[in-house]
Design a protein around this motif. Structure first.
Motif, PDB file in Angstrom:
ATOM      1  N   ALA A  11       0.840  -1.195   0.000  1.00 42.73           N
ATOM      2  CA  ALA A  11       0.000   0.000   0.000  1.00 42.73           C
ATOM      3  C   ALA A  11       0.877   1.248   0.000  1.00 42.73           C
ATOM      4  N   GLY A  12       0.492   2.203  -0.822  1.00 42.50           N
ATOM      5  CA  GLY A  12       1.270   3.420  -0.970  1.00 42.50           C
ATOM      6  C   GLY A  12       2.285   3.363  -2.097  1.00 42.50           C
ATOM      7  N   GLY A  13       2.487   2.180  -2.625  1.00 45.59           N
ATOM      8  CA  GLY A  13       3.459   1.996  -3.685  1.00 45.59           C
ATOM      9  C   GLY A  13       2.902   2.315  -5.054  1.00 45.59           C
ATOM     10  N   SER A  14       3.714   2.032  -6.069  1.00 43.26           N
ATOM     11  CA  SER A  14       3.356   2.352  -7.449  1.00 43.26           C
ATOM     12  C   SER A  14       3.593   1.168  -8.371  1.00 43.26           C
ATOM     13  N   LEU A  15       2.821   1.137  -9.429  1.00 42.63           N
ATOM     14  CA  LEU A  15       3.005   0.179 -10.506  1.00 42.63           C
ATOM     15  C   LEU A  15       2.707   0.876 -11.820  1.00 42.63           C
ATOM     16  N   ARG A  16       3.330   0.391 -12.873  1.00 38.79           N
ATOM     17  CA  ARG A  16       3.042   0.916 -14.205  1.00 38.79           C
ATOM     18  C   ARG A  16       2.653  -0.238 -15.113  1.00 38.79           C
ATOM     19  N   LEU A  17       1.465  -0.143 -15.664  1.00 35.68           N
ATOM     20  CA  LEU A  17       0.979  -1.146 -16.596  1.00 35.68           C
ATOM     21  C   LEU A  17       1.209  -0.660 -18.031  1.00 35.68           C
TER      22      LEU A  17
END
Length: 124
Positions: A14-20
């Motif tokens: 939680a609070g993190g990032s992802l790029r699709l």
């Protein structure tokens, strides 16, 4: 005719990032709106973000300010940058494109195509 291949899903805190990313390939005449949808277990798919060929983006309130959609028309690719992820963002994310296929010089009517889906899991 038109194939969409997604990548970039996975597990994040939680609070993190992802790029699709989602790349379209095949016999494509044109691509209009591209977008991302997500599906929770037992629920229908819901819009996460969409973007027109001209770059106009649309988001529901649930992700506005946290998610950003972009596209590279030269690469027929759409991206979804997801920041400040929450456990409730956990879902299967699907790429979508409204595209016209061309086969043997014949352009077919615009049709909605879907990717195979990629799992995004946000741990608390």
């Amino acid at each position: 005719q038109v194939r969409l291949v997604e990548s970039g899903g996975g597990l994040v805190q939680a609070g993190g990032s992802l790029r699709l990313s989602c790349a379209a390939s095949g016999s494509i005449s044109s691509i209009n709106t591209m977008g991302w949808y997500r599906q929770f277990p037992g629920k229908e798919r819901e819009l996460v973000a969409s973007i027109t060929s001209g770059g106009s983006a649309n988001y529901p309130d649930s992700v506005k300010g946290r998610f950003t959609i972009s596209r590279d028309n030269a690469k027929s690719t759409v991206y979804l940058q997801m920041n400040s992820l929450r456990p409730e963002d956990t879902a299967v994310y699907y790429c979508n494109a409204e595209a016209r296929a061309v086969v043997a010089g014949v352009t077919f009517p615009q049709k909605r195509y879907w990717g195979q889906g990629t799992q995004v899991t946000v741990s608390s």
